[in-house]
Motif scaffolding. Structure first.
Motif, mmCIF file in Angstrom:
data_model
loop_
_atom_site.group_PDB
_atom_site.id
_atom_site.type_symbol
_atom_site.label_atom_id
_atom_site.label_comp_id
_atom_site.label_asym_id
_atom_site.label_seq_id
_atom_site.Cartn_x
_atom_site.Cartn_y
_atom_site.Cartn_z
ATOM 1 N N PRO A 1 5.360 -28.288 -8.805
ATOM 2 C CA PRO A 1 6.203 -28.085 -9.989
ATOM 3 C C PRO A 1 6.436 -29.373 -10.776
ATOM 4 O O PRO A 1 6.614 -29.317 -11.993
ATOM 5 N N ALA A 2 6.382 -30.519 -10.123
ATOM 6 C CA ALA A 2 6.577 -31.793 -10.825
ATOM 7 C C ALA A 2 5.385 -32.114 -11.729
ATOM 8 O O ALA A 2 5.504 -32.932 -12.641
ATOM 9 N N ILE A 3 4.258 -31.478 -11.499
ATOM 10 C CA ILE A 3 3.092 -31.592 -12.390
ATOM 11 C C ILE A 3 3.147 -30.475 -13.437
ATOM 12 O O ILE A 3 2.895 -30.697 -14.618
ATOM 13 N N ASP B 1 10.094 -23.842 -2.040
ATOM 14 C CA ASP B 1 8.993 -24.773 -2.286
ATOM 15 C C ASP B 1 8.603 -25.385 -0.943
ATOM 16 O O ASP B 1 9.443 -25.983 -0.266
ATOM 17 N N VAL B 2 7.332 -25.240 -0.558
ATOM 18 C CA VAL B 2 6.896 -25.585 0.796
ATOM 19 C C VAL B 2 6.053 -26.857 0.820
ATOM 20 O O VAL B 2 4.966 -26.912 0.250
ATOM 21 N N THR C 1 14.119 -19.931 -12.388
ATOM 22 C CA THR C 1 14.653 -20.603 -11.202
ATOM 23 C C THR C 1 15.786 -21.559 -11.564
ATOM 24 O O THR C 1 15.713 -22.288 -12.550
ATOM 25 N N ARG C 2 16.816 -21.540 -10.723
ATOM 26 C CA ARG C 2 17.916 -22.507 -10.826
ATOM 27 C C ARG C 2 18.114 -23.243 -9.499
ATOM 28 O O ARG C 2 18.430 -24.421 -9.487
ATOM 29 N N THR C 3 17.931 -22.533 -8.375
ATOM 30 C CA THR C 3 18.148 -23.117 -7.051
ATOM 31 C C THR C 3 16.857 -23.060 -6.251
ATOM 32 O O THR C 3 16.227 -22.008 -6.143
ATOM 33 N N ILE C 4 16.482 -24.215 -5.690
ATOM 34 C CA ILE C 4 15.234 -24.359 -4.944
ATOM 35 C C ILE C 4 15.540 -24.828 -3.529
ATOM 36 O O ILE C 4 16.234 -25.826 -3.340
ATOM 37 N N ALA C 5 15.014 -24.109 -2.531
ATOM 38 C CA ALA C 5 15.042 -24.593 -1.147
ATOM 39 C C ALA C 5 13.725 -25.334 -0.938
ATOM 40 O O ALA C 5 12.649 -24.754 -1.103
#
Length: 144
Positions: free
Chosen positions: A131-133, A78-79, A16-20
């Motif tokens: 993802p921050a974890i 990411d929801v 992944t490079r771009t996250i909505a």
């Protein structure tokens, strides 16, 4: 967590490079704001999605009202919304061109039927994780 889960998460986060980020909040006290800021600090491009903030600029990006408002390729959606909203978000994700690599739902957010639809359409899916974890837990380096 199984080794397979770790391998899937590592694969998604390294490709992944771009996250909505759906459900972004401008309030620094909200988890979605903190996670978006963390992801950006790790080198990801984060496109905030929130109809109430559409058109404003946050994290160096224009906030989009919906996923349909994103005209460029996104690797991960990411929801940060309630579980009841995931099915509709999956509909939006499946309408995206090109389709993202993966769908990720945050801690406490889960819809197994919607996840199965996303997987059947070829997306990788992670539910009920952050993802921050996961990035520090797996020792993933910042993006180059």
């Amino acid at each position: 967590m199984t080794q397979t889960d770790d391998a899937l998460i590592r694969d998604i986060l390294t490709r992944t490079r771009t996250i909505a980020l759906v459900g972004y909040s401008a309030n620094p006290a909200r988890p979605s704001h903190g996670v978006a800021s963390f992801l950006r600090s790790r080198g990801y491009r984060v496109i905030p999605v929130n109809p109430g903030l559409a058109g404003q600029e946050h994290l160096g990006e224009k906030v989009r009202a919906s996923l349909a408002g994103i005209r460029e390729a996104v690797d991960l959606v990411d929801v940060f919304r309630r579980s009841e909203e995931v099915a509709g978000i999956v509909d939006e994700v499946l309408a995206m061109e090109p389709r993202p690599l993966a769908l990720w739902t945050q801690l406490g957010v889960r819809d197994d039927a919607a996840a199965a639809r996303a997987r059947a359409a070829g997306l990788l899916v992670v539910q009920d994780r952050c993802p921050a974890i996961e990035i520090p837990r797996l020792g993933l380096p910042p993006l180059a």
